[in-house]
Design an enzyme around this catalytic site. Structure first.
Site, short mmCIF file in Angstrom:
data_model
loop_
_atom_site.label_atom_id
_atom_site.label_comp_id
_atom_site.label_asym_id
_atom_site.label_seq_id
_atom_site.Cartn_x
_atom_site.Cartn_y
_atom_site.Cartn_z
N GLU A 234 10.81 7.60 -51.27
CA GLU A 234 10.48 7.64 -49.87
C GLU A 234 10.59 8.90 -49.20
O GLU A 234 11.28 9.26 -48.38
CB GLU A 234 11.22 6.75 -48.99
CG GLU A 234 11.09 5.18 -49.59
CD GLU A 234 12.03 4.11 -48.97
OE1 GLU A 234 12.81 4.64 -47.93
OE2 GLU A 234 11.85 3.14 -49.24
N ASN B 258 8.28 7.10 -55.35
CA ASN B 258 7.88 5.80 -55.10
C ASN B 258 7.91 5.88 -53.44
O ASN B 258 8.85 6.31 -52.79
CB ASN B 258 9.06 4.90 -55.44
CG ASN B 258 8.87 3.52 -55.24
OD1 ASN B 258 7.80 3.01 -55.49
ND2 ASN B 258 10.29 2.70 -54.65
N HIS C 120 5.61 -3.10 -49.06
CA HIS C 120 6.03 -4.28 -48.11
C HIS C 120 5.11 -4.40 -46.97
O HIS C 120 5.10 -3.62 -45.99
CB HIS C 120 7.36 -3.47 -47.45
CG HIS C 120 8.69 -3.16 -48.51
ND1 HIS C 120 8.97 -4.32 -49.17
CD2 HIS C 120 8.98 -1.87 -49.24
CE1 HIS C 120 9.96 -4.03 -50.03
NE2 HIS C 120 10.00 -2.58 -50.07
N GLU D 163 7.45 -3.01 -55.01
CA GLU D 163 8.41 -3.56 -54.14
C GLU D 163 7.64 -4.85 -53.41
O GLU D 163 8.24 -4.98 -52.11
CB GLU D 163 9.27 -2.82 -53.25
CG GLU D 163 10.03 -1.76 -53.88
CD GLU D 163 10.69 -0.84 -53.24
OE1 GLU D 163 11.09 -1.16 -51.87
OE2 GLU D 163 11.16 0.30 -53.81
N ASP E 6 6.28 -7.56 -51.12
CA ASP E 6 6.63 -8.82 -50.30
C ASP E 6 5.82 -8.89 -49.02
O ASP E 6 5.37 -7.87 -48.71
CB ASP E 6 8.04 -8.99 -50.04
CG ASP E 6 8.77 -7.64 -49.32
OD1 ASP E 6 8.14 -7.06 -48.98
OD2 ASP E 6 9.88 -7.59 -49.56
O1 G3I Z 1 27.63 -3.92 -51.13
C1 G3I Z 1 27.83 -4.19 -49.59
C2 G3I Z 1 28.84 -5.26 -49.69
O2 G3I Z 1 30.36 -4.54 -50.45
C3 G3I Z 1 29.03 -5.53 -48.14
O3 G3I Z 1 30.06 -6.54 -48.23
C4 G3I Z 1 27.65 -6.04 -47.39
C5 G3I Z 1 27.85 -6.32 -45.98
O4 G3I Z 1 26.91 -6.18 -45.36
O5 G3I Z 1 26.83 -4.90 -47.77
C6 G3I Z 1 26.62 -4.78 -49.01
O6 G3I Z 1 25.75 -3.70 -49.11
C7 G3I Z 1 24.39 -4.15 -48.85
C8 G3I Z 1 23.54 -3.84 -50.14
O7 G3I Z 1 22.09 -4.03 -49.82
C9 G3I Z 1 24.01 -4.43 -51.31
O8 G3I Z 1 23.56 -6.27 -50.79
C10 G3I Z 1 23.77 -3.11 -47.73
O9 G3I Z 1 24.49 -3.57 -46.62
C11 G3I Z 1 22.37 -3.54 -47.42
O10 G3I Z 1 22.00 -2.66 -46.23
C12 G3I Z 1 21.57 -3.18 -48.64
O11 G3I Z 1 20.33 -3.48 -48.66
C13 G3I Z 1 19.31 -3.07 -49.54
C14 G3I Z 1 18.41 -2.31 -48.94
O12 G3I Z 1 17.55 -1.51 -49.80
C15 G3I Z 1 19.22 -1.00 -48.16
O13 G3I Z 1 18.03 -0.01 -47.74
C16 G3I Z 1 18.73 -4.17 -50.19
O14 G3I Z 1 19.44 -5.10 -50.64
C17 G3I Z 1 17.43 -3.72 -50.99
O15 G3I Z 1 16.61 -4.61 -51.28
C18 G3I Z 1 16.52 -2.53 -50.26
O16 G3I Z 1 15.76 -2.10 -51.06
C19 G3I Z 1 14.87 -1.22 -50.77
C20 G3I Z 1 14.59 -0.17 -51.78
O17 G3I Z 1 15.54 0.30 -52.44
C21 G3I Z 1 13.65 0.72 -51.30
N1 G3I Z 1 12.48 0.54 -50.61
C22 G3I Z 1 12.85 -0.52 -49.70
C23 G3I Z 1 13.64 -1.56 -50.08
C24 G3I Z 1 13.92 -2.50 -48.69
O18 G3I Z 1 14.75 -2.10 -47.68
#
Ligand code: G3I
Length: 406
Positions: free
Chosen positions: A221, A262, A298, A326, A328
């Site tokens: 990105e 990506n 997305h 990715e 969805d």
């Molecule tokens: O690990 C912490 C945990 O310790 C905490 O308790 C919890 C509370 O909210 O958060 C956890 O972290 C989260 C992490 O995912 C792991 O689950 C973050 O808050 C959350 O923001 C994070 O979201 C991820 C997101 O990227 C962040 O931008 C999504 O799971 C993940 O699927 C998403 O993937 C991205 C790609 O990497 C890039 N393209 C877009 C895509 C969707 O956003």
């Protein structure tokens, strides 16, 4: 209600005397089921899902008229509707099998460590005829692998590696340089200190997983939607050259993996896709290593760009491969039968766009079940974006994917 209760107790009372029949609400079919396949009088064997595929549901009426339909113990065809009366997917094909039969390298899914204790989930995830490729949704990212400078931890990341290896699934590395999920210590660096930290991070990450990945998202990105560069710490301090630097370092660290940039919202012509094309051309002119462009995909139900294929072809024309990385397709909740059907069409069209391009090597969905989708927390009021619902029941979108590979 009283009549239903009476009917239920009557049927239950009969059950012990009909050993070859399943009791009302009992299982009567499904993968691995070797028990009775006929139902107690007054109930019918009904499709539920593949692993608990049939239950004996009451055929007695529950309305004011009371009474009941004629008792039946035959096995019905799979129901076209699931929970909430929504339609379900009925194809028995496997996604990686159909993708490979169509000449693709894989059909895959993202997954995350916290989901791997869900046995019903992993039963589907581990099936390499369904998913031939895995992407780590979070555990290979910078904040997960180098939370403080020089302090690398691969425990979580290696769990995804072991899973994929054990299942005979390819891996896409995700990701190396991204503005998001970046530990704060990186943002405090600049100039040569930042460049060294970036090279060290990517070199260590790719060296650790050397030989283990099919491809790797090295830069994630880099652009805003209008085509301007994203003003993250890398661009702000190092200018556009950070892309050249990190791609070159990645090739040295693992010459066997395909290096990708990506990005999202490349599926239609825009300032962003124009800038990505210009970037690719300038990298190629400078002999910087780059193998592919990831179209994240997305998307929104009913709004899938008709330009998806032609947009990918802009990049394959430059000699690169492309992948949908990715995918969805979200909808405004609540889900309806009409939205599910539109989503099926949308998935079919996206898959068909990749299928039509020889150098579109594969498709990855961003997890496979609505149970673990990132969408609802990021877009409140939206969701249901994936081909399995939150009960792990296939949706019509599943059938759409299969049809897209035809
Ligand atoms: O690990 C912490 C945990 O310790 C905490 O308790 C919890 C509370 O909210 O958060 C956890 O972290 C989260 C992490 O995912 C792991 O689950 C973050 O808050 C959350 O923001 C994070 O979201 C991820 C997101 O990227 C962040 O931008 C999504 O799971 C993940 O699927 C998403 O993937 C991205 C790609 O990497 C890039 N393209 C877009 C895509 C969707 O956003």
């Amino acid at each position: 209600m009283l009549k239903l209760a009476a009917a239920f107790s009557t049927l239950a009372a009969f059950a012990p005397f009909v050993a070859s029949q399943s009791a009302v609400w009992g299982q009567c079919g499904g993968i691995g089921w070797s028990g009775a396949s006929t139902c107690a009088s007054g109930s019918v064997c009904t499709y539920s899902n593949a692993y608990y595929s049939r239950r004996c549901t009451l055929t007695v009426g529950t309305g004011s008229g009371g009474g009941g339909t004629a008792p039946s113990s035959t096995v019905s065809s799979p129901s076209p509707t699931g929970s909430g009366g929504l339609p379900v997917g009925t194809s028995t094909s496997k996604l990686n099998t159909v993708a490979k039969a169509a000449g693709k390298t894989y059909f895959g899914t993202a997954t995350d460590n916290s989901e791997l204790t869900d046995a019903a989930y992993t039963a589907i995830l581990d099936d390499n005829t369904e998913f031939g490729q895995i992407s780590p949704a979070n555990s290979w990212k910078w904040d997960a692998t180098e939370p403080s400078q020089g302090d690398f931890t691969f425990t979580q990341g290696d769990a995804i590696l072991s899973l994929a290896k054990g299942n005979g699934q390819l891996l896409r590395g995700h990701n190396c340089v991204w503005y998001n999920q970046l530990p704060s210590w990186v943002n405090s660096l600049s100039g040569s200190a930042l460049s060294s930290a970036m090279v060290n991070h990517c070199t260590t990450l790719l060296t650790h997983y050397k030989g283990d990945t099919y491809s790797f998202d090295i830069v994630n990105e880099p652009f805003n939607d209008d085509g301007t560069w994203r003003t993250d710490v890398f661009y702000n301090s190092l200018g556009t050259s950070y892309v050249n630097t990190v791609l070159t370092a990645a090739r040295t660290a693992d010459p066997s993996t395909k290096l990708y940039i990506n990005e999202y919202n490349l599926e239609y012509p825009s300032g962003k896709s124009d800038s990505m094309l210009s970037l690719v051309q300038s990298l190629q002119a400078a002999d910087v290593p780059l193998d592919g462009i990831g179209f994240q995909g997305h998307l929104i139900v009913g709004q899938v760009p008709t330009t998806f294929q032609s947009q990918m072809e802009e990049f394959t024309a430059l000699g690169l491969e492309v992948a949908i990385t990715e995918l969805d397709i979200r909808m405004t909740l609540p889900a309806t039968a009409a939205l599910y059907e539109q989503q099926k069409t949308d998935y079919q069209n996206v898959v068909a766009a990749c299928n039509a391009i020889e150098k579109c090597v594969g498709i990855t969905i961003w997890d496979f079940t609505d149970k673990y989708s990132w969408v609802p927390s990021t877009f409140p009021g939206s969701g249901a974006a994936l081909p399995w619902d939150s009960n792990l029941v296939k949706k019509p979108a599943f059938d759409g994917i299969v049809a897209g590979f035809a």
